[in-house]
Motif scaffolding. Structure first.
Motif, PDB file in Angstrom:
ATOM      1  N   ILE A 140       0.505  -1.351  -0.167  1.00 28.59           N
ATOM      2  CA  ILE A 140      -0.022   0.124  -0.110  1.00 28.59           C
ATOM      3  C   ILE A 140       1.100   1.124  -0.045  1.00 28.59           C
ATOM      4  CG2 ILE A 140      -1.517   1.489   1.597  1.00 28.59           C
ATOM      5  CD1 ILE A 140      -2.681  -1.250   2.017  1.00 28.59           C
ATOM      6  N   CYS A 141       1.868   1.155   0.480  1.00 30.98           N
ATOM      7  CA  CYS A 141       2.759   2.005   1.273  1.00 30.98           C
ATOM      8  C   CYS A 141       3.587   2.808  -0.523  1.00 30.98           C
ATOM      9  CB  CYS A 141       4.159   1.934   2.213  1.00 30.98           C
ATOM     10  SG  CYS A 141       3.167   2.235   3.464  1.00 30.98           S
ATOM     11  N   ASN A 142       3.168   1.974  -1.197  1.00 29.58           N
ATOM     12  CA  ASN A 142       4.160   2.469  -2.693  1.00 29.58           C
ATOM     13  C   ASN A 142       2.710   2.632  -3.965  1.00 29.58           C
ATOM     14  OD1 ASN A 142       6.806   1.379  -2.693  1.00 29.58           O
ATOM     15  ND2 ASN A 142       5.642  -0.508  -2.984  1.00 29.58           N
ATOM     16  N   LEU A 143       1.998   2.797  -3.145  1.00 30.50           N
ATOM     17  CA  LEU A 143       0.247   3.843  -3.975  1.00 30.50           C
ATOM     18  C   LEU A 143       0.562   5.029  -4.098  1.00 30.50           C
ATOM     19  CD1 LEU A 143      -2.448   1.298  -3.076  1.00 30.50           C
ATOM     20  CD2 LEU A 143      -1.345   1.318  -5.471  1.00 30.50           C
ATOM     21  N   PHE A 144       1.140   5.919  -4.726  1.00 25.67           N
ATOM     22  CA  PHE A 144       2.109   7.701  -3.988  1.00 25.67           C
ATOM     23  C   PHE A 144       0.825   8.394  -4.206  1.00 25.67           C
ATOM     24  CE2 PHE A 144       5.328   4.243  -6.065  1.00 25.67           C
ATOM     25  CZ  PHE A 144       6.269   4.565  -5.266  1.00 25.67           C
ATOM     26  N   LEU A 145      -0.270   7.932  -5.172  1.00 22.93           N
ATOM     27  CA  LEU A 145      -0.588   9.404  -4.592  1.00 22.93           C
ATOM     28  C   LEU A 145      -2.392   9.021  -4.115  1.00 22.93           C
ATOM     29  CD1 LEU A 145      -1.978   8.937  -8.894  1.00 22.93           C
ATOM     30  CD2 LEU A 145      -0.800  10.856  -7.092  1.00 22.93           C
ATOM     31  N   LEU A 146      -2.496   7.996  -2.959  1.00 17.46           N
ATOM     32  CA  LEU A 146      -2.897   7.712  -1.971  1.00 17.46           C
ATOM     33  C   LEU A 146      -3.659   9.237  -1.151  1.00 17.46           C
ATOM     34  CD1 LEU A 146      -4.627   5.033  -2.081  1.00 17.46           C
ATOM     35  CD2 LEU A 146      -3.493   4.683   0.343  1.00 17.46           C
ATOM     36  N   ARG A 147      -4.720   9.595  -0.935  1.00 24.91           N
ATOM     37  CA  ARG A 147      -5.219   9.954  -0.337  1.00 24.91           C
ATOM     38  C   ARG A 147      -6.247   9.830   1.282  1.00 24.91           C
ATOM     39  NH1 ARG A 147      -4.356  12.151  -5.407  1.00 24.91           N
ATOM     40  NH2 ARG A 147      -4.041  14.518  -4.899  1.00 24.91           N
ATOM     41  N   TYR A 148      -6.566   9.113   0.930  1.00 27.81           N
ATOM     42  CA  TYR A 148      -7.532   7.959   2.240  1.00 27.81           C
ATOM     43  C   TYR A 148      -7.153   6.842   2.297  1.00 27.81           C
ATOM     44  CZ  TYR A 148     -11.593   5.788   4.442  1.00 27.81           C
ATOM     45  OH  TYR A 148     -12.485   5.837   5.177  1.00 27.81           O
ATOM     46  N   LEU A 149      -7.222   5.995   3.648  1.00 28.56           N
ATOM     47  CA  LEU A 149      -6.847   4.718   3.530  1.00 28.56           C
ATOM     48  C   LEU A 149      -7.055   4.301   5.201  1.00 28.56           C
ATOM     49  CD1 LEU A 149      -4.689   2.109   2.855  1.00 28.56           C
ATOM     50  CD2 LEU A 149      -3.030   3.111   4.235  1.00 28.56           C
ATOM     51  N   ASN A 150      -8.052   3.337   4.908  1.00 33.14           N
ATOM     52  CA  ASN A 150      -9.092   3.191   5.983  1.00 33.14           C
ATOM     53  C   ASN A 150      -8.254   1.335   6.399  1.00 33.14           C
ATOM     54  OD1 ASN A 150     -10.780   1.841   8.478  1.00 33.14           O
ATOM     55  ND2 ASN A 150     -12.287   3.157   7.466  1.00 33.14           N
ATOM     56  N   LEU A 151      -7.318   1.128   7.238  1.00 29.69           N
ATOM     57  CA  LEU A 151      -6.841  -0.493   8.076  1.00 29.69           C
ATOM     58  C   LEU A 151      -7.730  -0.147   9.243  1.00 29.69           C
ATOM     59  CD1 LEU A 151      -3.204  -0.143   6.596  1.00 29.69           C
ATOM     60  CD2 LEU A 151      -5.505  -1.430   5.268  1.00 29.69           C
ATOM     61  N   CYS A 152      -8.931   0.069   9.625  1.00 28.92           N
ATOM     62  CA  CYS A 152      -9.247  -0.436  10.932  1.00 28.92           C
ATOM     63  C   CYS A 152     -10.669  -1.632  11.042  1.00 28.92           C
ATOM     64  CB  CYS A 152     -10.676   0.822  10.994  1.00 28.92           C
ATOM     65  SG  CYS A 152     -11.589  -0.005  12.906  1.00 28.92           S
ATOM     66  N   ALA A 153      -9.501  -2.265  12.240  1.00 31.62           N
ATOM     67  CA  ALA A 153      -9.985  -3.805  12.612  1.00 31.62           C
ATOM     68  C   ALA A 153      -9.588  -4.657  11.248  1.00 31.62           C
ATOM     69  CB  ALA A 153     -11.218  -3.814  12.320  1.00 31.62           C
ATOM     70  N   THR A 154      -8.153  -4.457  10.749  1.00 31.35           N
ATOM     71  CA  THR A 154      -7.444  -5.159  10.197  1.00 31.35           C
ATOM     72  C   THR A 154      -6.326  -5.655  11.514  1.00 31.35           C
ATOM     73  OG1 THR A 154      -5.845  -3.670   9.201  1.00 31.35           O
ATOM     74  CG2 THR A 154      -8.047  -3.613   8.164  1.00 31.35           C
ATOM     75  N   GLY A 155      -5.923  -6.978  10.150  1.00 31.47           N
ATOM     76  CA  GLY A 155      -4.533  -7.751  11.128  1.00 31.47           C
ATOM     77  C   GLY A 155      -2.978  -6.919  11.035  1.00 31.47           C
TER      78      GLY A 155
END
Length: 909
Positions: free
Chosen positions: A581-596
Motif C-alpha cells: 500500500i505504501c507504494n500507492l503514491f497518489l493515495l489520499r484516504y486509507l482505512n485499515l481499521c480492524a485489520t491484521g
C-alpha cells in the motif's frame, strides 16, 4: 447529464503551480501548459452548462459521448489520466530527466484534447430533434386523478391530519392553520394533499390547488389561484396583462374579504425554493377565519420554514403487500401462496414507496397469466435488471430523479458516490466525507475546514431527503445514514450509465466497462472471479473491499492511481499488504481499521498526499519516524495498543480530526496546535491521567469539539481551575458515551469562554457540580445525566446559568427551581419516566416555552392527565407548550395525587 466535472476543478491550481519559475520549464512547454489551463477552464464551463439541462429536455446521445470524452482526456498509454499526470508531475518536476519526459506527455495530452474537439465537429448532428418526452409536471399531475379507494394506507393518514387541522380550542379555532407535507419523490405527498383537500373543501367557499415545480411561472400560478378562488369574477384572468405585484394585490384583497367568514383553503404543491415560498406567502393573509394552508415539498428545512411539518413515511410492509396484491389480483386473499417469497423480495426493494409498488405491480399484472410466472416474477426482484427500457420504470425514475437534478453539480457527484455501498448499509458521515476529500469532490476555496464543508454537503443530502439519517450527535446533526433502496436503484442506474463506478457482487449483473474508475467488491460468486481476472484496474481511483471477498482482491500494485482505499474489517490484511500500500503514491484516504496489521512500515513516508488514515482496532504499538513525512495528513485514528510515538509527533499538521485511544499521546509536551476536533477513549486509566490530559488539552489552542468516552469511571478534574493557555475556541464537549459516567464536573470548565454545548454524565450531583456548570459563561445547551443525586437540591438565583436556553436532565425529580433560577431557559426535557409531575418549580422559569417529559400512568388515564397539565401550564407566566409521553407500568409506587397538588411549590408525591 449525471456526472459533471469530478475532480477536474482541482487541476487548475495545480497547472498554475507547474508554471512557477522554480521548475525552469522551457518557454514552449510553458505555452503548452497555459493551453491546457485555458482548455480546462472551457471544459469546466461546458460541462457545467450541460449539467443544467432540464430533466424534460434530455441531451442527445452525441453530446453525452462528447462530454464523456471531455471528462477524462488521456495521454496515450498513460493510465493515470490528466489528473494523475498533473499530480505526478508536481512531485517529479525537479528531476531534469523526468522533466523532459513530462514535457512530451504534455504535448500528447494536448493532441488528445484537440482530437476530441475535432471528432465533435466531424459528427455534429445538433439539429436532429428527438421525440419529446412527457413532462415531469404531467407525470406528477396524474397522481391527482388516481382512484383514492385503491391507495392503501393513505386514508388513515389523511383522516388523522384532517382531525389535527380541525381540532382546535376556542382561542385558536379562528387562527390560520398550516400543514407542510415533506418527503422524497414517490411517497405520495401530492396524493395525500389532494385527499385532505377533497375532505375539507366543502367547508370553504374559497379554495385553490396549485403546483409550483422546479421552474415556476409565478404569473401563471397566481392567475390560476385567482380563477379557482373566484371563477366568476376572474373568468377571463388569463387574458389579463397584470404583473406579479398586481396579481398579489388582487389575491390579498380577495382573501381579506369579510364576506367569506369561513376563510380559505389553499394547497401549494411541490415547492422547491425558499424565495418562491416567500413570494407566495405575501398572498396568504391572516383573516381570523380559520383558513387552512397545505404545502408539499421534498426539502426539509423549507418545510420547517413553512411550519406544521408532517414528514411522510413509507408504507408499512402489510400496507405495501395489500397495495401490491390489490393491483395485481384485485385483493390480497386472491394471491397464490407460491408467490409469497418472491413478492416479499420485490416489496423490500420497493421500500414502501407507493410509486414503485404501483409501477412494478402494474408490470406484473400485465403478465399475470404467463407460464412459469414465479420465474418471471423473480426477474423483477432486481429493479434495475432488464427494466431500464420499460417506459413505466423510466417515468418512475424521472419522478424520483427531480431531487437529484435540483442538486448543485458537486453534490450530484457526492450522491452518486454512495452507490459504492451495499443495500441497507449504515454509512458513517465522517468516513464518507473523508472519502469525498480523497476523491477531491470537496473544494476548499476560502481556506475553510474540509470536514466542515463535507458535513455541509452531507446535511444538504439529508435536507433534500435523499438519504435517511439513522443517528444524530448532540447538536442534532445526522452522523450516520442509509440510502433508501429506490434512491439507491436510481443512483446505481445513473452511475452505470456514466461509468462512474463498478460493483462486483452487487444486486445487478452488469457487463463490465472498458475502464473502471471506482470499484466496490461486495460479495463473492463464481462469475465474479472470472470477471476480476479480465478487468483492467489501472484507472481505479476508489476501492472498497468487503472482508467476504478479500480473497478475490487482485495484487495491490494493479491499482497504480488509487486515491481512496477502504480495507476496514478485512482481517486478512497483514503487514506485507501494508508495505504494498505504501507504494500507492497518489493515495489520499486509507482505512485499515480492524485489520491484521501490527507494524507501520517505514515506507509510510511515501504517501505524501495522504490526508486521512485510520489504523484503529489494530495491534500497532509504534509509529516510525518516517510517519512525520505525512505533511498533508489532516485526519488520524490511532489504536489503543499504541505505546511509543516518535519525537516531533505533535508537530504533524493534523488540523481537522483525531481519534485516540492510547494514553501515550498524553505524554507529548506540546503539539497539535491546529487540531479542531478530538475524540478520546479512556480504558484502564492510571490515577494521574486527569492531570496529564488537562495539560495536553491546554495546548490545543485551536480545538473546537471534544468528545470523551470510556469503559470505566472517568474523571477529567485535575484539581486546577483553569486551563492555560487553554482552547479558546472549544464550543462543544460530549462526555455522554462514558459508560459509568464521570466522578464530577471538571473545575476548569468555566475557564472555557466559548463553551456553548455540554453533554456530561456524572455519578453523583452535588452543589459544587451545579456551581461549576452554572459558571460556564457561554453555556446555552446542557444535557446532564445523573446516577445519584442529593434530595431536595434547590436551583435558585445563586446558580447563574446566564445563557442556558436548553436543558435535559434525567433525574429532575431531585431538583426544584426557585424564583430567579435559569431566567433564560426556554426548553426543558425530562426523558426518564416520572410520577405525576416531572419537575418542581416550573412556574419559576419565566421564559420557558416548551416542556417535554415521560409519565407513568394507565393508558385510559392519559387524556385526562394531559388535560390537567394543559390547564395548569396555562396558568404559568409564559404558558409553555408541553409534550408528554405515556409509559405504562404494571406495578408502581407512585401516588395518584391530582396534578394541581404537584406544582412547583407542592411536596413530592
Amino acid at each position: 447529464m449525471e456526472i459533471v466535472m469530478g475532480a477536474k476543478s482541482t487541476l487548475l491550481p495545480k497547472l498554475a503551480n507547474l508554471l512557477r519559475e522554480e521548475y525552469k520549464l522551457q518557454k514552449s512547454v510553458k505555452g503548452e501548459i497555459m493551453f491546457l489551463q485555458a482548455e480546462l477552464e472551457s471544459m469546466q464551463t461546458a460541462l457545467l452548462r450541460i449539467s443544467k439541462a432540464p430533466i424534460d429536455q434530455p441531451l442527445d446521445i452525441q453530446v453525452n459521448l462528447w462530454a464523456r470524452d471531455v471528462r477524462e482526456p488521456r495521454a496515450p498509454n498513460k493510465p493515470c489520466g490528466l489528473g494523475g499526470f498533473v499530480n505526478r508531475s508536481s512531485i517529479l518536476m525537479k528531476n531534469t530527466n523526468i522533466r523532459r519526459k513530462i514535457c512530451i506527455d504534455i504535448k500528447d495530452i494536448k493532441s488528445k484534447i484537440m482530437e476530441v474537439s475535432q471528432r465533435r465537429g466531424r459528427y455534429k448532428v445538433d439539429n436532429v430533434v428527438d421525440k419529446p418526452l412527457a413532462t415531469v409536471h404531467s407525470l406528477r399531475q396524474s397522481a391527482l386523478y388516481k382512484d383514492v379507494t385503491s391507495l392503501v394506507g393513505t386514508k388513515d393518514k389523511s383522516d388523522a391530519l384532517v382531525r389535527k387541522l380541525m381540532e382546535a380550542d376556542v382561542a385558536s379555532k379562528n387562527q390560520q392553520r398550516i400543514l407542510s407535507i415533506v418527503g422524497f419523490g414517490g411517497l405520495g405527498k401530492i396524493t395525500l394533499a389532494k385527499m385532505i383537500y377533497d375532505k375539507l373543501k366543502v367547508q370553504y367557499h374559497r379554495r385553490a390547488f396549485v403546483s409550483i415545480s422546479l421552474n415556476p411561472d409565478m404569473e401563471k400560478i397566481l392567475k390560476s389561484m385567482l380563477y379557482q378562488l373566484d371563477m366568476i369574477e376572474y373568468s377571463n384572468i388569463n387574458e389579463a396583462t397584470w404583473d406579479e405585484v398586481h396579481l398579489i394585490g388582487q389575491l390579498r384583497e380577495l382573501l381579506q374579504n369579510k364576506k367569506s367568514p369561513k376563510g380559505y383553503l389553499i394547497v401549494i404543491d411541490d415547492i422547491w425554493e425558499k424565495n418562491v415560498w416567500e413570494r407566495i406567502k405575501y398572498v396568504l393573509v391572516e383573516n381570523d377565519a380559520g383558513s387552512v394552508i397545505i404545502t408539499t415539498s421534498r426539502i426539509l428545512d423549507l418545510a420547517q420554514q413553512v411550519g406544521g411539518v408532517y414528514q411522510i413515511e413509507p408504507l408499512s410492509f402489510p400496507d405495501s403487500k395489500m397495495l401490491f396484491y390489490q393491483r395485481i389480483f384485485g385483493s390480497e386473499d386472491k394471491a397464490p401462496p407460491h408467490l409469497a417469497k418472491v413478492s416479499e423480495k420485490i416489496l423490500k426493494k420497493c421500500g414502501g414507496v407507493p410509486l414503485a409498488i404501483i409501477t412494478i405491480s402494474g408490470l406484473l399484472a400485465s403478465k399475470r397469466d404467463k407460464e412459469n410466472i414465479k420465474n418471471y416474477w423473480s426477474t423483477y426482484n432486481l429493479m434495475g435488471s432488464g427494466l431500464d427500457d420499460n417506459p413505466d420504470v423510466s417515468d418512475m425514475r424521472r419522478i424520483l430523479s427531480i431531487s437529484y437534478y435540483d442538486l448543485s453539480p458537486h453534490l450530484r457527484t457526492c450522491l452518486l458516490y454512495l452507490s459504492l455501498y451495499p443495500e441497507d448499509y449504515e454509512i458513517d458521515r465522517d468516513d464518507l466525507v473523508w472519502k469525498w476529500v480523497g476523491e477531491c469532490f470537496i473544494q476548499n476555496e476560502m481556506d475553510n475546514s474540509l470536514l466542515e464543508l463535507g458535513e455541509d454537503y452531507f446535511d444538504e443530502l439529508v435536507n433534500k431527503i435523499l438519504v435517511q439519517p439513522t443517528s444524530f450527535d448532540i447538536h442534532g446533526r445526522a452522523t450516520h445514514c442509509r440510502v433508501h433502496d429506490m434512491v439507491l436503484d436510481l443512483i446505481n442506474s445513473m452511475s452505470n450509465e456514466e461509468n462512474f463506478l463498478t460493483i462486483i457482487g452487487g444486486p445487478q449483473n452488469l457487463s463490465l466497462p472498458n475502464k473502471i474508475h471506482r470499484l466496490s467488491l461486495q460479495c463473492s460468486r463464481e462469475q465474479d472471479v472470472k470477471q476480476l481476472s479480465t478487468m483492467s484496474l489501472s484507472h481505479v481511483r476508489s476501492l472498497i473491499v468487503s472482508k467476504l471477498v478479500f480473497v478475490l482482491l487482485p495484487a495491490l500494485p494493479s491499482f497504480p492511481v488509487l486515491r481512496v482505499l477502504d480495507l476496514s474489517d478485512c482481517y486478512q490484511v497483514d503487514d506485507q499488504h501494508f508495505k504494498y500500500i505504501c507504494n500507492l503514491f497518489l493515495l489520499r484516504y486509507l482505512n485499515l481499521c480492524a485489520t491484521g496489521v501490527k507494524v507501520i512500515p517505514k515506507e509510510i513516508g511515501n504517501l505524501l498526499f495522504l490526508k486521512a488514515l485510520n489504523i484503529d482496532m489494530t495491534s500497532i504499538e509504534e509509529v516510525p519516524s518516517t510517519f512525520l513525512q505525512l505533511r498533508q495528513l489532516t485526519c488520524l485514528h490511532l489504536p489503543k495498543t499504541l505505546m511509543r510515538l516518535p519525537d516531533g509527533f505533535g508537530a504533524l499538521p493534523v488540523e481537522e480530526f483525531m481519534r485516540i485511544k492510547s494514553l501515550a499521546i498524553l505524554n507529548l509536551q506540546a503539539g497539535f496546535t491546529k487540531l479542531r476536533r478530538l475524540y478520546v477513549h479512556f480504558t484502564n486509566c492510571e490515577e494521574n491521567y486527569a492531570k496529564a490530559f488537562s495539560m495536553f488539552l491546554s495546548d490545543l489552542v485551536s480545538l473546537e469539539i471534544l468528545e470523551v468516552s470510556g469503559s470505566s469511571m472517568v474523571s477529567l478534574d485535575s484539581g486546577c481551575d483553569n486551563l492555560s493557555p487553554r482552547p479558546q475556541r472549544l464550543w462543544s464537549i460530549d462526555m455522554s458515551d462514558c459508560r459509568r459516567g464521570s466522578y464530577d464536573v471538571p473545575r476548569w470548565m468555566p475557564s472555557l469562554s466559548s463553551l456553548t454545548h455540554l453533554c456530561i454524565h456524572i455519578f453523583v450531583v452535588s452543589e459544587m457540580d451545579l456551581r461549576v456548570l452554572s459558571n460556564i459563561p457561554a453555556l446555552r445547551w446542557l444535557k446532564l445525566g445523573v446516577d445519584h443525586g442529593m434530595e431536595g437540591l434547590v436551583v435558585d438565583s445563586s446558580y447563574t446559568f446566564r445563557c442556558l436556553k436548553w436543558l435535559e436532565i434525567d433525574c429532575a425529580e431531585m431538583l426544584r427551581f426557585a424564583p430567579g433560577a435559569m431566567r433564560k431557559l426556554k426548553t426543558l426535557y425530562v426523558p426518564n419516566p416520572c410520577a405525576r409531575w416531572p419537575v418542581y418549580g416550573v412556574e419559576n422559569l419565566p421564559l420557558l416555552e416548551h416542556l417535554s417529559f415521560s409519565i407513568c400512568c394507565k393508558l385510559e388515564e392519559l387524556d385526562g392527565v394531559k388535560a390537567e397539565y394543559r390547564e395548569l401550564l396555562n396558568t404559568y407566566p409564559n404558558k409553555p407548550t408541553f409534550e408528554m409521553h405515556q409509559v405504562y407500568v404494571l406495578f408502581t409506587k407512585f401516588h395518584d395525587a391530582p396534578v394541581s397538588e404537584l406544582s412547583g411549590t407542592g411536596q413530592r408525591p
